[in-house]
Write an enzyme that holds these catalytic residues in place. Structure first.
Site, PDB file in Angstrom:
ATOM      1  N   LYS A 114      -7.884  -2.713  -3.486  1.00 18.18           N
ATOM      2  CA  LYS A 114      -6.898  -1.788  -4.037  1.00 18.18           C
ATOM      3  C   LYS A 114      -7.103  -1.970  -5.679  1.00 18.18           C
ATOM      4  O   LYS A 114      -7.057  -1.117  -6.140  1.00 18.18           O
ATOM      5  CB  LYS A 114      -5.488  -2.593  -3.647  1.00 18.18           C
ATOM      6  CG  LYS A 114      -5.186  -1.968  -2.406  1.00 18.18           C
ATOM      7  CD  LYS A 114      -3.525  -1.933  -2.460  1.00 18.18           C
ATOM      8  CE  LYS A 114      -2.790  -1.704  -0.915  1.00 18.18           C
ATOM      9  NZ  LYS A 114      -1.515  -1.993  -0.775  1.00 18.18           N
ATOM     10  N   LYS A 196     -10.125   2.876   8.011  1.00 23.44           N
ATOM     11  CA  LYS A 196      -8.772   2.877   8.718  1.00 23.44           C
ATOM     12  C   LYS A 196      -7.790   3.753   8.326  1.00 23.44           C
ATOM     13  O   LYS A 196      -7.832   4.105   7.306  1.00 23.44           O
ATOM     14  CB  LYS A 196      -8.198   1.379   8.628  1.00 23.44           C
ATOM     15  CG  LYS A 196      -7.648   1.132   7.233  1.00 23.44           C
ATOM     16  CD  LYS A 196      -6.674  -0.348   7.324  1.00 23.44           C
ATOM     17  CE  LYS A 196      -6.164  -0.180   5.881  1.00 23.44           C
ATOM     18  NZ  LYS A 196      -5.032  -0.820   5.562  1.00 23.44           N
ATOM     19  N   LYS A 199      -1.689   5.020   4.714  1.00 21.89           N
ATOM     20  CA  LYS A 199      -0.746   5.798   4.212  1.00 21.89           C
ATOM     21  C   LYS A 199      -1.229   6.405   2.800  1.00 21.89           C
ATOM     22  O   LYS A 199      -0.800   7.409   2.548  1.00 21.89           O
ATOM     23  CB  LYS A 199       0.475   4.760   3.796  1.00 21.89           C
ATOM     24  CG  LYS A 199       1.259   4.089   4.998  1.00 21.89           C
ATOM     25  CD  LYS A 199       2.404   3.349   4.464  1.00 21.89           C
ATOM     26  CE  LYS A 199       2.983   2.465   5.590  1.00 21.89           C
ATOM     27  NZ  LYS A 199       3.536   1.236   4.925  1.00 21.89           N
TER      28      LYS A 199
HETATM   29  P1  TYM Z   1       2.084  -2.053   5.813  1.00 20.25           P
HETATM   30  O1  TYM Z   1       3.374  -1.190   5.271  1.00 20.25           O
HETATM   31  O2  TYM Z   1       0.990  -1.683   4.950  1.00 20.25           O
HETATM   32  O3  TYM Z   1       1.736  -1.801   7.255  1.00 20.25           O
HETATM   33  C1  TYM Z   1       2.751  -2.163   8.347  1.00 20.25           C
HETATM   34  C2  TYM Z   1       2.070  -2.693   9.597  1.00 20.25           C
HETATM   35  O4  TYM Z   1       1.263  -1.533  10.068  1.00 20.25           O
HETATM   36  C3  TYM Z   1      -0.201  -2.197  10.293  1.00 20.25           C
HETATM   37  N1  TYM Z   1      -1.190  -1.149  10.214  1.00 20.25           N
HETATM   38  C4  TYM Z   1      -2.158  -0.806  11.043  1.00 20.25           C
HETATM   39  N2  TYM Z   1      -2.198  -1.007  12.447  1.00 20.25           N
HETATM   40  C5  TYM Z   1      -3.360  -0.408  13.089  1.00 20.25           C
HETATM   41  N3  TYM Z   1      -3.954   0.458  12.379  1.00 20.25           N
HETATM   42  C6  TYM Z   1      -3.824   0.854  11.136  1.00 20.25           C
HETATM   43  N4  TYM Z   1      -4.672   1.603  10.676  1.00 20.25           N
HETATM   44  C7  TYM Z   1      -2.837   0.262  10.419  1.00 20.25           C
HETATM   45  N5  TYM Z   1      -2.361   0.359   9.023  1.00 20.25           N
HETATM   46  C8  TYM Z   1      -1.417  -0.412   8.919  1.00 20.25           C
HETATM   47  C9  TYM Z   1      -0.297  -3.245   9.277  1.00 20.25           C
HETATM   48  O5  TYM Z   1      -1.134  -4.264   9.658  1.00 20.25           O
HETATM   49  C10 TYM Z   1       1.157  -3.695   9.305  1.00 20.25           C
HETATM   50  O6  TYM Z   1       1.540  -4.914  10.539  1.00 20.25           O
HETATM   51  N6  TYM Z   1       1.937  -6.546   3.629  1.00 20.25           N
HETATM   52  C11 TYM Z   1       2.549  -5.892   4.706  1.00 20.25           C
HETATM   53  C12 TYM Z   1       4.157  -5.653   5.054  1.00 20.25           C
HETATM   54  C13 TYM Z   1       4.668  -7.059   5.006  1.00 20.25           C
HETATM   55  C14 TYM Z   1       4.643  -8.078   6.091  1.00 20.25           C
HETATM   56  C15 TYM Z   1       5.385  -9.212   5.563  1.00 20.25           C
HETATM   57  C16 TYM Z   1       4.137  -8.050   7.019  1.00 20.25           C
HETATM   58  C17 TYM Z   1       5.381  -7.791   3.793  1.00 20.25           C
HETATM   59  N7  TYM Z   1       5.617  -8.805   4.032  1.00 20.25           N
HETATM   60  C18 TYM Z   1       5.777 -10.190   6.304  1.00 20.25           C
HETATM   61  C19 TYM Z   1       4.425  -9.082   7.961  1.00 20.25           C
HETATM   62  C20 TYM Z   1       4.892 -10.179   7.639  1.00 20.25           C
HETATM   63  C21 TYM Z   1       2.240  -4.318   4.633  1.00 20.25           C
HETATM   64  O7  TYM Z   1       1.860  -3.949   3.572  1.00 20.25           O
HETATM   65  O8  TYM Z   1       2.111  -3.438   5.833  1.00 20.25           O
END
Ligand code: TYM
Length: 336
Positions: A114, A196, A199
């Protein structure tokens, strides 16, 4: 009876919530709620690590909560809340910052990716995994259900927990496990199966299937999906066939079928065109009831806010004493 395992997971309210988020995370949270003690968090503070439009962030935060409810998160079984409503997360993050070596954060692949794409990198972006570690650790979570891309952050959380426990010679933090689903953990972009689904790329038409996309848009994205010049519809590790493999993986995840059954469903297909339409239809049918529930929930945001306030109150009861105890261990004087 064994104590229920504690689950914590979060999702950023940056809009464009897509099929990867659903298959990699949200639906697995919903599926196992009854067996666990659950905390699900809309991590608005994490979203601030890249510039946001304030009005849009406010809208997306409520919208994200509504999406989670529409996908089956049940407030009777799970605590659903907005991260910034619970001050323990930011307060405790500072304390964890003071036990986390800088080098650990500089090594995170998501930070490297990023930050390489931005001219001006915010401090919050580097510190993001510490805030995430706190999210998990302040609830004594045993399990963190996430997609593949978050595995490294959960591993860092384990390191931070172990370091704190060792520094203060305590068994204070639970060392959590990442729970990665066997299917759907890494959904790839439809326009480029080498990256992948994300968003940040989802504004580009044809990259992602967003959970709120209308059926014709979903069909459009699948019809344009990049495949290869062959005709064979089967699971494969061959990078050449990554596009077909991704489509089959999505179909497998939404239908819950085994690989052989999935291949059998397309045995009579006349080519990739039939595959694309078949996958699109399965996805459209999966998302139809979710979209209907979402629109109902967004029609009554006062009720949504009430529900989120209740979730935050429940979350505070768990996390604030944990952070207070941490302060005491670290030598801070607690107010009377
Ligand atoms: P975030 O908001 O980017 O994504 C949310 C969840 O979606 C999963 N994900 C995917 N899974 C499969 N294929 C994909 N292409 C794909 N893109 C995203 C992510 O792995 C995630 O599980 N840092 C985290 C949010 C967070 C968090 C936490 C998660 C903050 N605190 C504590 C677990 C525990 C994030 O930005 O996810």
């Amino acid at each position: 009876m064994d104590k229920k395992k504690i689950v914590f997971s979060g999702i950023q309210p940056t809009g464009n919530t897509h099929l990867g988020n659903y298959l990699g995370a949200i639906r697995n949270w919903a599926a196992r709620q009854a067996e666990k003690t659950n905390y699900f968090c809309v991590v608005d503070l994490h979203s601030l690590t890249v510039p946001q439009d304030p009005e849009n962030l406010r809208f997306q935060t409520r919208s994200m909560a509504a999406i989670l409810l529409a996908c089956g998160i049940d407030p009777q079984q799970s605590t659903l809340f907005i991260q910034s409503h619970v001050a323990a997360h930011t307060e405790g993050c500072w304390l964890l910052n003071c036990v986390t070596p800088l080098g650990w954060l500089q090594r995170m692949t998501q930070f490297k990716d990023k930050s390489a794409r931005q001219e001006s990198v915010l401090t919050g972006l580097l510190d993001y995994p510490v805030l995430m570690a706190g999210d998990i650790l302040f609830y004594d979570a045993d399990e963190v259900p996430v997609g593949e891309d978050q595995k490294q952050h959960v591993e860092l959380t384990r390191d931070i927990a172990q370091r704190f426990n060792a520094l203060y010679n305590v068994e204070f933090f639970v060392v959590p496990q990442p729970i990665i689903p066997p299917v759907g953990a890494r959904v790839m972009g439809l326009d480029d199966p080498a990256v992948k689904m994300s968003k940040s790329l989802a504004d580009k038409r044809g990259h992602a299937v967003r959970l709120l996309d209308p059926p014709d848009e979903i069909l459009y994205a699948f019809k344009r999906a990049v495949t290869d010049s062959g005709r064979e519809i089967r699971f494969s590790d061959d990078p050449e066939k990554a596009g077909v493999n991704n489509l089959l993986g999505i179909y497998q995840a939404v239908t819950g079928k085994g690989q052989a059954e999935v291949e059998a469903d397309f045995a009579a297909a006349r080519g990739y065109g039939d595959l694309k339409v078949g996958v699109a239809e399965a996805v459209i049918e999966t998302l139809r009831p979710i979209q209907a529930r979402y629109h109902d929930l967004m029609a009554d945001t006062a009720e949504l806010d009430r529900l989120l306030a209740h979730g935050a109150a429940q979350a505070r009861v768990i996390s604030q004493p944990k952070v207070d105890e941490m302060k005491r261990m670290m030598g801070l004087v607690l107010p009377r």
